[in-house]
Design an enzyme around this catalytic site. Structure first.
Site, short mmCIF file in Angstrom:
data_model
loop_
_atom_site.label_atom_id
_atom_site.label_comp_id
_atom_site.label_asym_id
_atom_site.label_seq_id
_atom_site.Cartn_x
_atom_site.Cartn_y
_atom_site.Cartn_z
N ALA A 1 -1.44 -1.43 -6.05
CA ALA A 1 -1.81 -1.84 -7.46
C ALA A 1 -2.72 -3.16 -7.29
CB ALA A 1 -0.42 -1.96 -8.16
N GLY B 1 1.08 0.66 -3.77
CA GLY B 1 0.91 1.98 -4.97
C GLY B 1 -0.18 2.96 -4.33
N GLU C 1 2.65 4.89 -2.62
CA GLU C 1 3.46 5.55 -3.58
C GLU C 1 2.75 6.56 -4.22
OE1 GLU C 1 3.76 1.44 -5.34
OE2 GLU C 1 5.88 1.75 -5.14
N GLU D 1 4.91 -5.11 -0.94
CA GLU D 1 5.18 -5.77 -2.08
C GLU D 1 6.19 -7.20 -1.76
OE1 GLU D 1 5.28 -2.64 -1.76
OE2 GLU D 1 4.23 -1.81 -3.40
N1 CAA Z 1 -5.88 -5.64 -5.37
C1 CAA Z 1 -6.90 -6.19 -5.88
N2 CAA Z 1 -7.59 -6.22 -4.99
C2 CAA Z 1 -7.65 -5.82 -3.84
C3 CAA Z 1 -6.54 -5.02 -3.30
C4 CAA Z 1 -5.32 -5.04 -4.29
N3 CAA Z 1 -4.37 -4.17 -4.01
N4 CAA Z 1 -6.83 -4.73 -2.07
C5 CAA Z 1 -7.96 -5.08 -1.79
N5 CAA Z 1 -8.55 -5.70 -2.80
C6 CAA Z 1 -9.98 -6.25 -2.80
C7 CAA Z 1 -10.00 -7.63 -2.06
O1 CAA Z 1 -9.63 -8.67 -2.91
C8 CAA Z 1 -11.49 -7.84 -1.62
O2 CAA Z 1 -12.21 -8.03 -2.87
P1 CAA Z 1 -13.37 -9.13 -2.64
O3 CAA Z 1 -14.45 -8.57 -2.03
O4 CAA Z 1 -13.70 -9.24 -4.20
O5 CAA Z 1 -12.78 -10.48 -2.09
C9 CAA Z 1 -12.00 -6.13 -1.37
O6 CAA Z 1 -10.95 -5.48 -1.93
C10 CAA Z 1 -11.84 -6.15 -0.04
O7 CAA Z 1 -10.60 -6.47 0.63
P2 CAA Z 1 -10.49 -7.38 1.89
O8 CAA Z 1 -11.41 -8.16 1.73
O9 CAA Z 1 -8.87 -8.03 1.75
O10 CAA Z 1 -10.50 -6.39 3.12
P3 CAA Z 1 -9.87 -6.38 4.42
O11 CAA Z 1 -10.55 -5.24 5.31
O12 CAA Z 1 -9.92 -7.80 5.08
O13 CAA Z 1 -8.20 -6.22 4.32
C11 CAA Z 1 -6.41 -5.03 3.15
C12 CAA Z 1 -7.92 -4.81 3.78
C13 CAA Z 1 -5.50 -5.27 4.54
C14 CAA Z 1 -5.95 -3.50 2.83
C15 CAA Z 1 -6.03 -6.06 2.58
O14 CAA Z 1 -7.16 -5.95 1.32
C16 CAA Z 1 -5.01 -6.32 1.63
O15 CAA Z 1 -3.99 -6.45 2.06
N6 CAA Z 1 -4.89 -5.77 0.57
C17 CAA Z 1 -3.67 -5.82 -0.68
C18 CAA Z 1 -2.75 -4.60 0.01
C19 CAA Z 1 -1.40 -4.86 -0.87
O16 CAA Z 1 -1.01 -5.77 -0.72
N7 CAA Z 1 -1.03 -3.84 -1.45
C20 CAA Z 1 -0.01 -3.91 -2.40
C21 CAA Z 1 -0.05 -4.37 -3.87
S1 CAA Z 1 1.28 -4.47 -4.72
C22 CAA Z 1 1.45 -3.17 -5.24
O17 CAA Z 1 0.97 -1.89 -4.93
C23 CAA Z 1 2.95 -2.89 -6.33
C24 CAA Z 1 3.36 -1.72 -6.76
O18 CAA Z 1 4.00 -1.03 -5.84
C25 CAA Z 1 2.91 -1.28 -7.87
#
Ligand code: CAA
Length: 261
Positions: free
Chosen positions: A63, A108, A111, A131
């Site tokens: 998400a 998500g 999920e 999360e």
């Molecule tokens: N939400 C918003 N933006 C996201 C995102 C997310 N979940 N995941 C990645 N992005 C964005 C980053 O902010 C980045 O944007 P910018 O270029 O504008 O800075 C872009 O995507 C590329 O990401 P990274 O630079 O971080 O890429 P990376 O290769 O270094 O890392 C990754 C990849 C390990 C997937 C890392 O992006 C990451 O950890 N993302 C978040 C994953 C996460 O925590 N997901 C769970 C979200 S909570 C949820 O889903 C709740 C629910 O159950 C409803």
């Protein structure tokens, strides 16, 4: 649509979540567009769906953390409901949905994959429920579907530790059915979808319903669900044709496509 691409090839529909700059993260717009796309699927024509993410790095990275960062308690609950409603629609969608997981499937992303009927992934796929590291619980069904798919013990370990797992471990614990080199993933998904789409569509749909509904109740009720859906097939042209074709001893005869009737 801004973030969802939908294409139909024969009897197979492909939905691509295309928000590559944010690794296909699910914001409200993506969820709304996905919901609207499912409403548009022509069930007379399409017999199986494939769900994937754009690019070769990420299926869905969760998400949208930016959107969630400022939510109040009530807004958080509403955002959870928005995701849950769409994912449930996918889970009970009348035709099978194959998740072709082409990279990160986090939060998500894991999920939404679990809301699909079948999961296959590329070798670079990474799964996890990160999360609790963000101060929240999984909110789009992760606490429920992961435990049902891989067992409560493994689900609790993954969710409490927020540790990501790679494709081979996802395969080992039964989270995915198969792992492919990235370039072979979509052809494999398409081949599987075609092999589903060639079967009697009403029977396939009834199988999905029987499995899904039966898992919600005890075995005595579950077999009654099966009996009803089994019986319903005998009202279809496809059942009459499929059995007559089998019984016909003329080996030269070529099987015709099922009519979805
Ligand atoms: N939400 C918003 N933006 C996201 C995102 C997310 N979940 N995941 C990645 N992005 C964005 C980053 O902010 C980045 O944007 P910018 O270029 O504008 O800075 C872009 O995507 C590329 O990401 P990274 O630079 O971080 O890429 P990376 O290769 O270094 O890392 C990754 C990849 C390990 C997937 C890392 O992006 C990451 O950890 N993302 C978040 C994953 C996460 O925590 N997901 C769970 C979200 S909570 C949820 O889903 C709740 C629910 O159950 C409803």
């Amino acid at each position: 649509m801004e973030f969802i691409q939908y294409e139909v090839n024969g009897a197979v529909g492909k939905i691509t979540i295309a928000r590559e700059k944010a690794l296909n993260a699910l914001n409200s717009t993506v969820l709304e567009e996905l919901d609207a796309t499912l409403d548009q699927v022509n069930l007379d024509e399409v017999r199986c769906l494939i769900l994937t993410g754009a690019g070769e790095k990420s299926f869905v990275a969760g998400a949208d953390i930016g959107e969630m960062s400022t939510l109040t308690k009530a807004e958080g609950e509403a955002f959870g409901k928005k995701g849950n409603d769409v994912f449930r629609k996918l889970e009970v969608f009348p035709i099978p949905v194959i998740a072709a997981i082409n990279g990160f499937a986090l939060g998500g992303g894991c999920e939404i994959a679990m809301s699909c009927d079948i999961r296959i992934c590329s070798e670079n796929a990474v799964f996890g429920q990160p999360e609790v590291g963000l101060g929240i619980t999984p909110g789009f069904g992760g606490t429920q579907r992961l435990a049902r798919l891989v067992g409560a013990g493994m689900a609790k370990q993954m969710i409490y530790t927020a540790r990501n797992i790679k494709a081979d471990e996802a395969f080992r614990i039964g989270l995915v059915n198969a792992v492919y080199p990235i370039e072979e993933l979509m052809p494999a998904a398409e081949k599987m979808a075609a092999s589903i789409a060639k079967n009697a569509p009403i029977a396939v749909r009834n199988c999905k319903k029987a499995i899904n509904d039966g898992l919600e109740v005890d075995m005595d009720q579950a077999i009654v669900i099966e009996e009803k859906l089994f019986g319903d097939c005998f009202e279809t042209e496809d059942q009459r044709y499929g059995m007559a074709f089998f019984l016909d001893k003329n080996k030269e005869k070529v099987k015709e496509p099922f009519k979805n009737k």
